[in-house]
Design a protein around this motif. Sequence first.
Motif, PDB file in Angstrom:
ATOM      1  N   ASP A 255       2.373   9.129  -7.265  1.00  0.00           N
ATOM      2  CA  ASP A 255       3.031  10.429  -7.417  1.00  0.00           C
ATOM      3  C   ASP A 255       4.289  10.343  -8.268  1.00  0.00           C
ATOM      4  N   GLY A 256       4.969   9.203  -8.223  1.00  0.00           N
ATOM      5  CA  GLY A 256       6.303   9.141  -8.798  1.00  0.00           C
ATOM      6  C   GLY A 256       6.433   8.554 -10.177  1.00  0.00           C
ATOM      7  N   TYR A 257       5.373   7.898 -10.702  1.00  0.00           N
ATOM      8  CA  TYR A 257       5.556   7.171 -11.965  1.00  0.00           C
ATOM      9  C   TYR A 257       5.956   8.050 -13.153  1.00  0.00           C
ATOM     10  N   PRO A 258       5.558   9.351 -13.223  1.00  0.00           N
ATOM     11  CA  PRO A 258       6.005  10.126 -14.393  1.00  0.00           C
ATOM     12  C   PRO A 258       7.505  10.422 -14.386  1.00  0.00           C
ATOM     13  N   SER A 259       8.135  10.326 -13.213  1.00  0.00           N
ATOM     14  CA  SER A 259       9.546  10.696 -13.137  1.00  0.00           C
ATOM     15  C   SER A 259      10.488   9.519 -12.916  1.00  0.00           C
ATOM     16  N   SER A 260       9.977   8.381 -12.463  1.00  0.00           N
ATOM     17  CA  SER A 260      10.866   7.240 -12.236  1.00  0.00           C
ATOM     18  C   SER A 260      10.140   5.926 -12.470  1.00  0.00           C
ATOM     19  N   ARG A 261      10.822   5.042 -13.202  1.00  0.00           N
ATOM     20  CA  ARG A 261      10.336   3.674 -13.386  1.00  0.00           C
ATOM     21  C   ARG A 261      11.268   2.676 -12.706  1.00  0.00           C
ATOM     22  N   ARG A 262      12.158   3.176 -11.855  1.00  0.00           N
ATOM     23  CA  ARG A 262      13.135   2.335 -11.172  1.00  0.00           C
ATOM     24  C   ARG A 262      12.601   1.882  -9.813  1.00  0.00           C
ATOM     25  N   VAL A 263      12.502   0.589  -9.626  1.00  0.00           N
ATOM     26  CA  VAL A 263      12.056   0.061  -8.343  1.00  0.00           C
ATOM     27  C   VAL A 263      13.021   0.469  -7.239  1.00  0.00           C
ATOM     28  N   GLU A 264      14.313   0.587  -7.592  1.00  0.00           N
ATOM     29  CA  GLU A 264      15.311   0.979  -6.594  1.00  0.00           C
ATOM     30  C   GLU A 264      14.980   2.341  -5.978  1.00  0.00           C
ATOM     31  N   ASP A 265      14.455   3.260  -6.787  1.00  0.00           N
ATOM     32  CA  ASP A 265      14.114   4.592  -6.272  1.00  0.00           C
ATOM     33  C   ASP A 265      12.980   4.509  -5.248  1.00  0.00           C
ATOM     34  N   TYR A 266      11.973   3.703  -5.542  1.00  0.00           N
ATOM     35  CA  TYR A 266      10.845   3.570  -4.612  1.00  0.00           C
ATOM     36  C   TYR A 266      11.267   2.842  -3.340  1.00  0.00           C
ATOM     37  N   ALA A 267      12.116   1.838  -3.480  1.00  0.00           N
ATOM     38  CA  ALA A 267      12.596   1.121  -2.303  1.00  0.00           C
ATOM     39  C   ALA A 267      13.376   2.063  -1.386  1.00  0.00           C
ATOM     40  N   ALA A 268      14.214   2.915  -1.985  1.00  0.00           N
ATOM     41  CA  ALA A 268      14.992   3.854  -1.177  1.00  0.00           C
ATOM     42  C   ALA A 268      14.081   4.845  -0.458  1.00  0.00           C
ATOM     43  N   GLU A 269      13.060   5.347  -1.154  1.00  0.00           N
ATOM     44  CA  GLU A 269      12.144   6.300  -0.534  1.00  0.00           C
ATOM     45  C   GLU A 269      11.355   5.668   0.607  1.00  0.00           C
ATOM     46  N   LEU A 270      11.051   4.378   0.474  1.00  0.00           N
ATOM     47  CA  LEU A 270      10.270   3.685   1.495  1.00  0.00           C
ATOM     48  C   LEU A 270      11.156   2.999   2.536  1.00  0.00           C
ATOM     49  N   ASN A 271      12.479   3.192   2.391  1.00  0.00           N
ATOM     50  CA  ASN A 271      13.435   2.641   3.351  1.00  0.00           C
ATOM     51  C   ASN A 271      13.311   1.127   3.472  1.00  0.00           C
ATOM     52  N   CYS A 272      13.248   0.466   2.321  1.00  0.00           N
ATOM     53  CA  CYS A 272      13.216  -0.996   2.307  1.00  0.00           C
ATOM     54  C   CYS A 272      14.010  -1.481   1.107  1.00  0.00           C
ATOM     55  N   SER A 273      14.147  -2.773   0.948  1.00  0.00           N
ATOM     56  CA  SER A 273      14.914  -3.327  -0.160  1.00  0.00           C
ATOM     57  C   SER A 273      14.016  -3.595  -1.363  1.00  0.00           C
ATOM     58  N   VAL A 274      14.635  -3.725  -2.537  1.00  0.00           N
ATOM     59  CA  VAL A 274      13.900  -4.099  -3.743  1.00  0.00           C
ATOM     60  C   VAL A 274      13.252  -5.463  -3.542  1.00  0.00           C
ATOM     61  N   ARG A 275      13.962  -6.353  -2.869  1.00  0.00           N
ATOM     62  CA  ARG A 275      13.416  -7.684  -2.616  1.00  0.00           C
ATOM     63  C   ARG A 275      12.139  -7.601  -1.777  1.00  0.00           C
ATOM     64  N   THR A 276      12.133  -6.715  -0.786  1.00  0.00           N
ATOM     65  CA  THR A 276      10.935  -6.552   0.055  1.00  0.00           C
ATOM     66  C   THR A 276       9.754  -6.046  -0.765  1.00  0.00           C
ATOM     67  N   LEU A 277      10.002  -5.053  -1.632  1.00  0.00           N
ATOM     68  CA  LEU A 277       8.922  -4.530  -2.470  1.00  0.00           C
ATOM     69  C   LEU A 277       8.416  -5.596  -3.434  1.00  0.00           C
TER      70      LEU A 277
ATOM     71  N   GLU B  67       0.831  -1.201   0.000  1.00  0.00           N
ATOM     72  CA  GLU B  67       0.000   0.000   0.000  1.00  0.00           C
ATOM     73  C   GLU B  67       0.865   1.252   0.000  1.00  0.00           C
ATOM     74  N   ARG B  68       1.915   1.270   0.778  1.00  0.00           N
ATOM     75  CA  ARG B  68       2.833   2.419   0.786  1.00  0.00           C
ATOM     76  C   ARG B  68       3.485   2.582  -0.586  1.00  0.00           C
ATOM     77  N   PHE B  69       3.889   1.466  -1.170  1.00  0.00           N
ATOM     78  CA  PHE B  69       4.501   1.481  -2.501  1.00  0.00           C
ATOM     79  C   PHE B  69       3.521   2.018  -3.540  1.00  0.00           C
ATOM     80  N   ARG B  70       2.291   1.520  -3.507  1.00  0.00           N
ATOM     81  CA  ARG B  70       1.298   1.936  -4.487  1.00  0.00           C
ATOM     82  C   ARG B  70       1.005   3.423  -4.389  1.00  0.00           C
ATOM     83  N   ARG B  71       0.892   3.932  -3.183  1.00  0.00           N
ATOM     84  CA  ARG B  71       0.609   5.358  -3.006  1.00  0.00           C
ATOM     85  C   ARG B  71       1.777   6.212  -3.497  1.00  0.00           C
TER      86      ARG B  71
END
Length: 301
Positions: free
Chosen positions: A195-217, A187-191
Amino acid sequence: MPVLTHRAERAPDCEPPTWAGVGGCALPVAAGAATGLLECHALVLTTTGPLLVDVDFTSHLAGPGTLLWVRPGQAIHFDIPGERHAGDDKRRDDAVTIVFRAGLFASEELPGLTPDDPDGPARTPLVLPDPEVFRAAMDHLAADAAGPPGRIATALLHHQLAALLLRVRLLDSGGDDPGNVESRTFERFRRRLEDGYPSSRRVEDYAAELNCSVRTLTRASLSVTGRTAKQVVDDRVALQARRLLAATDLSVAEVGRILGFGEPTNFGRFFHRETALSPGQFRARFADRPGGIPGQRLPAD
């Protein structure tokens, strides 16, 4: 959300009154638009039906007594089986529509419901057990919105709308488990993705913003949707691309730039990979298609 250019001029009565932010609606999307992108929320109740409903390129047949909650920015097309002319007067009796602007309710203002959440209740047509109750409430709201403006009238309309939305939430509570760690992570990722999809398609960016790993996402995404985190990101970008191609006059290059693609060829390759069609082939499917959201009847005296 990027500013969207409509293929046709919006009808002047499709916006909720500015003083209240909620009201009845005669035509939420201009008649004749091949597919519309609504700029506000719309609760559409079919009365005599049935209606053919396309929401974000998924088709539904909504019979009488069916409610649909259309969110801002969704690609929508309504039609009446057997009727091919958007201006046909029969449309006026097929649905009751209430519109309200995004941001009308603060976060957590309505228990168990965030109205601006695109993944909220009634995303698909909801068959009501008591459609006449909803019809009466929507007619009352539309009649009050047509009355004189004022602070008390605004509060009344907001209370009426809140009651409608909470009724919808009770009927369509969904199956999410708020205590599930993976559901909360997704849910945190989806929210954040909204906001972020027009500027980033990198899962690494979302993982960093949510303070978790790509594997967790990825684990959370697979648990909730059956799709990897990267697939979820690409799905969201591809959906917005289809919306803009189907319902605006933006060029393919402009759509690509809005979604963060520096080169049209890169956007074209991405879109073909996700849809098996070129942007031009996809857009051609929606050329000169009649339709629009059906209008509502005037409230009963």
